[in-house]
Design an enzyme around this catalytic site. Structure first.
Site, PDB file in Angstrom:
ATOM      1  CG  ASP A   8      -0.316   0.226   2.528  1.00 48.36           C
ATOM      2  OD1 ASP A   8       0.938   0.260   2.598  1.00 48.36           O
ATOM      3  OD2 ASP A   8      -1.035   0.404   3.530  1.00 48.36           O
ATOM      4  CB  CYS A  65       1.118  -2.215   4.761  1.00 45.03           C
ATOM      5  SG  CYS A  65       0.867  -3.081   6.313  1.00 45.03           S
ATOM      6  CB  THR A  67       2.298  -2.099  10.988  1.00 47.64           C
ATOM      7  OG1 THR A  67       1.121  -2.589  10.324  1.00 47.64           O
ATOM      8  CG2 THR A  67       2.009  -0.759  11.646  1.00 47.64           C
ATOM      9  CG  HIS A  98      10.093 -24.253  12.372  1.00 49.04           C
ATOM     10  ND1 HIS A  98      10.114 -24.100  13.748  1.00 49.04           N
ATOM     11  CD2 HIS A  98      11.318 -24.717  12.043  1.00 49.04           C
ATOM     12  CE1 HIS A  98      11.300 -24.460  14.217  1.00 49.04           C
ATOM     13  NE2 HIS A  98      12.052 -24.835  13.197  1.00 49.04           N
ATOM     14  CG  HIS A 133       8.645 -28.193  10.966  1.00 48.87           C
ATOM     15  ND1 HIS A 133       8.377 -27.668  12.203  1.00 48.87           N
ATOM     16  CD2 HIS A 133       9.996 -28.343  10.891  1.00 48.87           C
ATOM     17  CE1 HIS A 133       9.514 -27.487  12.856  1.00 48.87           C
ATOM     18  NE2 HIS A 133      10.519 -27.903  12.084  1.00 48.87           N
TER      19      HIS A 133
END
Ligand code: RB5
Length: 147
Positions: A8, A65, A67, A98, A133
């Site tokens: 964004d 973005c 954050t 993992h 995993h």
């Protein structure tokens, strides 16, 4: 590899720098925007990148973005996407080993460019570990498929 990238407006400048960096490492980048620092809503771009990976148009995705949170939530709504928000290279290595993460999320307002490059390096150079995993990731896939 083919790498789908999207951001964004809050992640635009970091996405631009990382696009050049990823290309300089020999990967092909599919740039899904945004294309300027003008307002661009993260759900549109997170979902677009997730869909490119889920459809097999890209091997992996990178979303950015402000954050890294909003765009990772959006990408993770796409069936088949395992998007990991990482703030250091150890998280990026482990999300591949993992969780077999296929999309990386970064926050331009949280980390610097050089740290972001190190995170991208770890994400792109690490293979899924398999072994114990596999069944855990398969449970996520099974839930996804049953929706
Ligand atoms: C945009 O202002 C900002 O909210 C967005 O980039 C992101 O941080 C949301 O999670």
């Amino acid at each position: 590899m083919k790498i789908a990238m999207a951001s964004d407006h809050g992640g635009f400048f970091l996405k631009e720098q990382l696009r050049q960096y990823v290309e300089s490492k020999g990967h092909q980048v599919i740039d899904l925007g945004c294309c300027s620092p003008d307002r661009a809503d993260y759900p549109d771009y997170g979902i677009a990148c997730g869909e490119a990976v889920a459809k097999g148009e890209a091997d992996r995705g990178i979303v950015v973005c402000g954050t890294g949170i909003g765009i990772s939530i959006a990408a993770n709504k796409v069936k088949g996407v395992r998007c990991a928000l990482c703030t250091d290279p150890v998280m990026a290595r482990l999300c591949r080993e993992h969780n077999n993460a296929n999309v990386l999320s970064l926050g331009e307002r949280i980390i610097g460019v050089e740290l972001a490059k190190g995170i991208v390096d770890a994400f792109l150079s690490t293979e899924a570990e398999g072994g114990r995993h596999v069944e855990r990731v398969a449970k996520i896939t099974a839930y996804d498929e049953a929706r």
